[in-house]
Write a protein that holds these residues in place. Structure first.
Motif, PDB file in Angstrom:
ATOM      1  N   UNK A 112      19.443  17.594  11.639  1.00 34.37           N
ATOM      2  CA  UNK A 112      20.416  17.576  10.541  1.00 34.37           C
ATOM      3  C   UNK A 112      21.818  17.895  11.059  1.00 34.37           C
ATOM      4  N   UNK A 113      21.910  18.831  11.982  1.00 31.31           N
ATOM      5  CA  UNK A 113      23.215  19.148  12.573  1.00 31.31           C
ATOM      6  C   UNK A 113      23.751  17.934  13.337  1.00 31.31           C
ATOM      7  N   UNK A 114      22.890  17.269  14.105  1.00 25.87           N
ATOM      8  CA  UNK A 114      23.311  16.084  14.860  1.00 25.87           C
ATOM      9  C   UNK A 114      23.770  14.978  13.912  1.00 25.87           C
ATOM     10  N   UNK A 115      23.086  14.810  12.785  1.00 27.40           N
ATOM     11  CA  UNK A 115      23.488  13.812  11.792  1.00 27.40           C
ATOM     12  C   UNK A 115      24.929  14.042  11.367  1.00 27.40           C
ATOM     13  N   UNK A 116      25.274  15.299  11.047  1.00 24.44           N
ATOM     14  CA  UNK A 116      26.623  15.595  10.567  1.00 24.44           C
ATOM     15  C   UNK A 116      27.656  15.498  11.679  1.00 24.44           C
ATOM     16  N   UNK A 117      27.281  15.834  12.896  1.00 30.96           N
ATOM     17  CA  UNK A 117      28.226  15.677  14.008  1.00 30.96           C
ATOM     18  C   UNK A 117      28.587  14.201  14.174  1.00 30.96           C
ATOM     19  N   UNK A 118      27.616  13.321  13.987  1.00 37.22           N
ATOM     20  CA  UNK A 118      27.891  11.884  14.067  1.00 37.22           C
ATOM     21  C   UNK A 118      28.790  11.427  12.928  1.00 37.22           C
ATOM     22  N   UNK A 119      28.580  11.979  11.721  1.00 30.25           N
ATOM     23  CA  UNK A 119      29.457  11.649  10.591  1.00 30.25           C
ATOM     24  C   UNK A 119      30.877  12.123  10.876  1.00 30.25           C
ATOM     25  N   UNK A 120      31.010  13.334  11.395  1.00 32.63           N
ATOM     26  CA  UNK A 120      32.341  13.889  11.684  1.00 32.63           C
ATOM     27  C   UNK A 120      33.095  13.028  12.686  1.00 32.63           C
ATOM     28  N   UNK A 121      32.381  12.435  13.607  1.00 28.60           N
ATOM     29  CA  UNK A 121      33.030  11.611  14.626  1.00 28.60           C
ATOM     30  C   UNK A 121      33.655  10.345  14.044  1.00 28.60           C
TER      31      UNK A 121
END
Length: 318
Positions: free
Chosen positions: A241-250
């Motif tokens: 879930x954290x990785x999902x949001x890091x990708x969105x932030x990018x």
């Protein structure tokens, strides 16, 4: 199946303007209603409201005005304005009204449901938007989308969901139906706890947390504290879930910034109680230390303590 034809929006902050501006181009003007008190209506009409340089031609309606209930009611207020907003929308809620709450945090649906019934609500989060609002002007590169659905996956293919899907398809509004929406609500809360607070205390923008460094590390550490607490609350967020949001932030504009950073810049009281305040309370409940969120909470409170209290204490509905 009933068709959504009338929409009411309360809260003309960044998200309210963005959603309202898009829908105003796709619907008859009289079918889209922006709910605001008379003082705000006068200000909006005298100063105008702009979205990416375009003047917004909104149809304003005060809470006292009688009207037909809305088919779809969208809350886009700040958390501290929720109680006032719930009362202000009473003329817009009828037997078949569907309510979406795009507020931050994990509690607004339950609070609205206490007044209007949980049967009218779909859980909702806004994500992927990189809008910046300065005064009455909103600018953004990425519109993002509204994610919505029933609380749990076994309920998700309901008529309420299908009605909103059909409306968003018709109006070309970006959306995603999420099967387990309560989990996504917690997941977005985890993101907000990290990105909103970190960018705010660093006085920066998304670029600060898109690159390796102290701010990004602090953001992820704050998110991991929420992840651990979620497991105690039987939500079970994880590193994916954290990785999902890091990708969105990018994907966001580096010059964009979250609402809390904009609040502190404008010397407005922030939603710190909704973010790290909630984390600290859950940490105490489960006897789990949350030192990163404690630091963020203290730093934000310290910044706010330097405000002129007469100004900062003004309530906001936008």
């Amino acid at each position: 199946m009933m068709e959504i034809k009338t929409v009411s929006i309360i809260g003309l902050g960044a998200l309210g303007i963005l959603v309202g501006h898009h829908l105003s181009k796709k619907m008859p003007r009289e079918n889209l209603r922006i709910i605001a008190d008379q003082k705000r209506v006068v200000r909006y009409k005298s100063e105008d409201v702009f979205c990416n340089g375009e003047r917004c031609d909104f149809n304003y309606i005060t809470p006292e005005e009688r009207c037909e209930p809305a088919d779809l009611l969208i809350f886009t207020v700040k958390n501290e304005g929720l109680t006032e907003a719930i009362d202000a929308v009473k003329n817009h809620v009828g037997e078949n009204t569907i309510i979406l709450s795009a507020l931050n945090g994990i509690t607004s649906e339950a609070i609205i449901g206490e007044t209007y019934g949980m049967d009218k609500l779909l859980y909702c989060v806004a994500q992927g938007m990189d809008a910046v609002k300065v005064g009455n002007e909103l600018t953004y590169e990425n519109m993002g989308m509204l994610c919505f659905g029933e609380r749990s996956s076994e309920l998700n293919n309901t008529e309420k969901v299908r009605r909103v899907v059909n409306f968003f398809e018709h109006t070309e509004f970006p959306y995603e139906v999420v099967p387990d929406m309560y989990r996504r609500l917690w997941s977005k809360f985890m993101l907000n706890v990290g990105v909103n607070q970190t960018v705010a205390v660093f006085g920066s923008n998304y670029e600060e947390i898109q690159r390796e460094g102290q701010a990004r590390e602090m953001m992820i550490a704050a998110m991991r504290e929420v992840m651990v607490l979620s497991q105690k609350e039987e939500i079970d967020l994880n590193e994916e879930d954290i990785l999902y949001w890091l990708n969105v932030l990018n994907t966001l504009s580096p010059e964009g910034k979250p609402s809390m950073a904009q609040d502190l810049e404008a010397k407005r009281l922030s939603e710190v109680e909704l973010f790290s305040g909630t984390v600290l309370r859950l940490g105490e409940k489960h006897r789990i230390p949350t030192p990163v969120n404690r630091e963020l909470y203290n730093r934000i409170k310290s910044i706010e303590s330097q405000y002129d209290t007469n100004y900062a204490g003004q309530p906001r509905l936008t």
